[in-house]
Structure formats: structure tokens, C-alpha cells
Design an enzyme around this catalytic site. Structure first.
Site, PDB file in Angstrom:
ATOM      1  N   TYR A  21      14.912  31.272   6.795  1.00 30.20           N
ATOM      2  CA  TYR A  21      13.734  31.931   7.372  1.00 30.20           C
ATOM      3  C   TYR A  21      13.800  31.958   8.905  1.00 30.20           C
ATOM      4  CZ  TYR A  21      11.343  31.364   2.840  1.00 30.20           C
ATOM      5  OH  TYR A  21      10.978  31.421   1.532  1.00 30.20           O
ATOM      6  N   LYS A  76       0.840  -1.203   0.000  1.00 28.58           N
ATOM      7  CA  LYS A  76       0.000   0.000   0.000  1.00 28.58           C
ATOM      8  C   LYS A  76       0.874   1.252   0.000  1.00 28.58           C
ATOM      9  CE  LYS A  76      -0.286  -0.126   5.037  1.00 28.58           C
ATOM     10  NZ  LYS A  76      -0.993  -0.758   6.152  1.00 28.58           N
TER      11      LYS A  76
END
Ligand SMILES: *Cc1c(COP(=O)(O)O)cnc(C)c1O
Length: 389
Positions: free
Chosen positions: A272, A39
Site C-alpha cells: 500500500y 495482568k
């Protein structure tokens, strides 16, 4: 679509995958079937290539979470049995039957819907009954007072027209956790599961062909729970402490390259928010690997990547498309040098711990703009890029 861009890329080592498969096979013994959980694009490793490797190696079953994931495999030539662990809307039953995809049946209402649809199409839908023994997610609830209701719901389901019941399964909640309490919980789940099976089989007068419950933790620690088939995911990809114990190898190596290097004086704030300030003359590299590639921003200023000269610290906030690494003590690392983000030298397990999560989440997070390459016999045999081109 393929890409040979050496920006940031993921290598799926199919040799390691095959090695892990064989080791786990040896560990479980000959009489137990092997379901490979593929999956979520095989936990980010590339479901088609992983499934192909499993099919060629002789695995017995695959599991995915949706019909789209199952169809991706069918369209790409995977003919072996596939089980959908999650929900499929009843409108898709015809397609499931047409493509010989096995569906989990998680409650009586769903069984009724699937049965009615299958009868309408004139076909029969192969199903595995899912029992909730303590995961409290999907499945027929059978704990305590619910035992009789659960058993009779399952019995109704297996007798419905249009449903061909091949298997029954449950899922463990804490089989990968240490401690006596978790051990008791897991064994209780297992005992409840086998009581449900016994009770249904007795009333039904038939046997389930495939009974399965062992996920990674149980494959490693609870051999008494193997029954007819095991269902490992993480273990197959070679992560976690159990993988180490079994001599398994990490299948994915995520790599990037140094795109730019600049030297800053002491006292320079980086990226940042300025959460990192250089405390000496610093040779700072920029790597094109950011949170849009799957780098968790929560790891900012906390983790290290791995260069040809050893670990390098990540500095400052991780940006969308890039991040910074301190190369001051790594004079041999230059623009164009390869950096291992995680892989054999820099275990994804460690990075996951630092991020306060599990390795599953990190390999699943490798995003679609990161090209994949597949290694077999030590050679790159295929490349893929999942962008719309
Ligand atoms: C994902 C999943 C697995 C595999 O779990 P691992 O911990 O990766 O081994 C097995 N069974 C079910 C039902 C699952 O959803």
C-alpha cells in the site's frame, strides 16, 4: 481450543520463565516474598500457564488488573493468593470473597463501598491499601499537605468492618529511568511510603503484614525498597536492560513462516502507498504477520526480522494480515522457512525502540488469532488458540 497451524505463533518458554524467577529470587534474598505480575494475560505470555509455573515454583502472590483476569486463574486451578491492582465494582465484592481474591483499596469512598458490601454478605474481604506517593494514578494521596488526610483516610479504611487489611503498597513512576533526578524522585516516593506506613501503624496499633512497592526498576536498582515483597512484571519475562544485567532470558519468541516468494525487477513499488520501491532485482518474501497479529504498522519499512541466515529487512507498509521481507541476500531462506519476529536473536527491546515504545506494548499486542505454544523441558507441552470455536 488448540492449533498446530504454523502460520504465525508465539512460544512461551516456561523454562526461561522459571530460570528468571529463580534468578530474581536469588537477587532479592530469602526473606522477601515474590509477587508475579500476570495482568494482561501475563503481558501476552498466557496468564494461566505462567501462573501455574509460578504456583509450582513457590511464588507467594500473583497480581492482575481485573476480577475477570483473577477468575480466569481461579477457574483454571490457581489457588495461590491473587491481588487485583485495579478497580472492582462493588457489586463484585461477594464474588471476590467467595473466591478468596484480594482487592486493592485506593481511596476512602471505595473502602466504604467495599466494607458495606462485605458486611451485607457476612464475609470479610481481604484488601491491600494503595498509597499514591507520586505516580498520580490510583491510591490515597499522601503528598505534602495531604499527608494527614491520607493517613486518616487509610486509618478509617483499615478499621472498617468487613475489610481484612493484609497489605499496603505504592507504585513507582520512574524507578526504571536513569539519572539523579529520577533516583531522587523514587527515593522520595519510598520515604513518603514508609512515613505513611509508620504513621498509620502507630495510630492503628497493628502492623501491615505485607508492605510492597518494588516493580521491575526497583527490583533491579533499589534493594532498599524491597520491604516484605517485590512486584516485578517485565523483569520476570526477561526484557529490558535490567534483565540482561541479571542474566535473564526472554520468555516469548514470536515466529512466522515465509508463505510466498516472488522476484521483482528494479523499480517495483511494494505494498500500500508504494513507500518502498525496489532498487535492484529483489527476491521478496511474504510473511503472514500483519497489524491484526500485533505487528505495529508504525514499524513499516523500519525494522528487521530474523531468518536462519541473519536479519532480513521488512519492506513497504505492513498490512493487516501480512508483510513483506527482503530475501535477496538470503538464498537459503525459502517458502516454509521459519522467521523469528522477536525472541532471543531479535530482541523485542530493539523492535520496541524502533517503534518508539516499550517492550510491554509489543508482547501485549500479540493478538488472539496467534496460537500460543508452551515449552517446558525443551518440549511443547501445551497449545492454545484464543478464538471462539
Ligand atoms: C504493572 C504493575 C507492576 C509491574 O510493573 P513492571 O514494570 O512490569 O515490573 C507492578 N505494580 C503495579 C501496581 C503494576 O500496575
Amino acid at each position: 481450543m488448540e492449533s498446530d497451524l504454523k502460520r504465525t505463533w508465539a512460544e512461551t518458554d516456561l523454562d526461561a520463565l522459571l530460570h528468571n524467577y529463580r534468578q530474581i529470587r536469588n537477587h532479592i534474598g530469602e526473606n522477601v516474598k515474590f509477587l508475579a505480575v500476570v495482568k494482561a494475560d501475563a503481558y501476552g505470555h498466557g496468564a494461566v500457564m505462567v501462573a501455574r509455573t509460578m504456583q509450582d515454583a513457590g511464588a507467594d502472590y500473583l497480581a492482575v488488573s481485573s476480577i475477570d483476569e483473577a477468575m480466569e486463574l481461579r477457574v483454571n486451578g490457581i489457588t495461590m493468593p491473587i491481588l487485583i491492582l485495579g478497580h472492582t465494582p462493588k457489586e463484585q465484592v461477594r464474588k471476590l470473597i467467595e473466591h478468596n481474591i484480594t482487592q486493592a483499596v485506593t481511596c476512602k469512598a471505595k473502602a466504604e463501598e467495599y466494607s458495606a458490601e462485605a458486611v451485607k454478605t457476612g464475609g470479610s474481604l481481604k484488601v491491600h491499601i494503595k498509597v499514591d506517593t507520586g505516580m498520580s494514578r490510583l491510591g490515597f494521596l499522601c503528598e505534602g499537605d495531604m499527608f494527614e488526610t491520607g493517613v486518616s483516610g487509610i486509618l478509617d479504611a483499615v478499621n472498617m468492618p468487613g475489610l481484612d487489611t493484609e497489605g499496603i503498597f505504592t507504585h513507582f513512576a520512574v524507578s526504571d529511568e536513569p539519572g539523579e533526578e529520577c533516583r531522587a524522585y523514587t527515593l522520595h516516593q519510598y520515604e513518603l511510603f514508609t512515613s505513611v506506613i509508620d504513621s498509620v501503624e502507630e495510630k492503628w496499633g497493628r502492623k501491615f503484614k505485607i508492605r510492597h512497592c518494588a516493580n521491575t526498576g526497583a527490583v533491579a536498582c533499589y534493594p532498599e525498597t524491597y520491604l516484605d515483597m517485590v512486584r516485578p512484571g517485565l523483569l520476570l519475562y526477561g526484557y529490558g536492560d535490567f534483565a540482561k544485567g541479571l542474566g535473564l532470558k526472554p520468555v516469548m519468541t514470536l515466529k512466522t513462516t515465509v508463505s510466498t516468494i516472488k522476484t521483482y525487477p528494479a523499480g517495483t513499488s511494494v505494498s500500500y502507498g508504494g513507500i518502498f520501491k525496489t532498487d535492484r532485482v529483489t527476491r521478496m518474501g511474504v510473511v503472514p504477520y500483519g497489524y491484526a497479529d500485533g505487528f505495529f504498522r508504525s514499524l513499516s519499512n523500519k525494522c528487521s526480522l530474523y531468518s536462519s541466515e541473519g536479519p532480513v529487512s521488512q519492506r513497504g507498509k505492513i498490512c493487516m494480515d501480512m508483510s513483506m521481507i527482503d530475501l535477496t541476500d538470503k538464498p537459503g531462506v525459502d517458502v516454509g522457512s521459519e522467521i523469528e519476529i522477536f525472541g532471543p536473536h531479535n530482541p523485542v527491546d530493539d523492535m520496541a525502540k524502533t517503534a518508539g515504545t516499550i517492550p510491554y506494548e509489543l508482547t501485549c499486542a500479540v493478538s488472539k488469532r496467534v496460537p500460543r505454544s508452551y515449552i517446558k523441558g525443551g518440549q511443547v507441552i501445551d497449545r492454545e488458540l484464543l478464538l471462539r470455536m
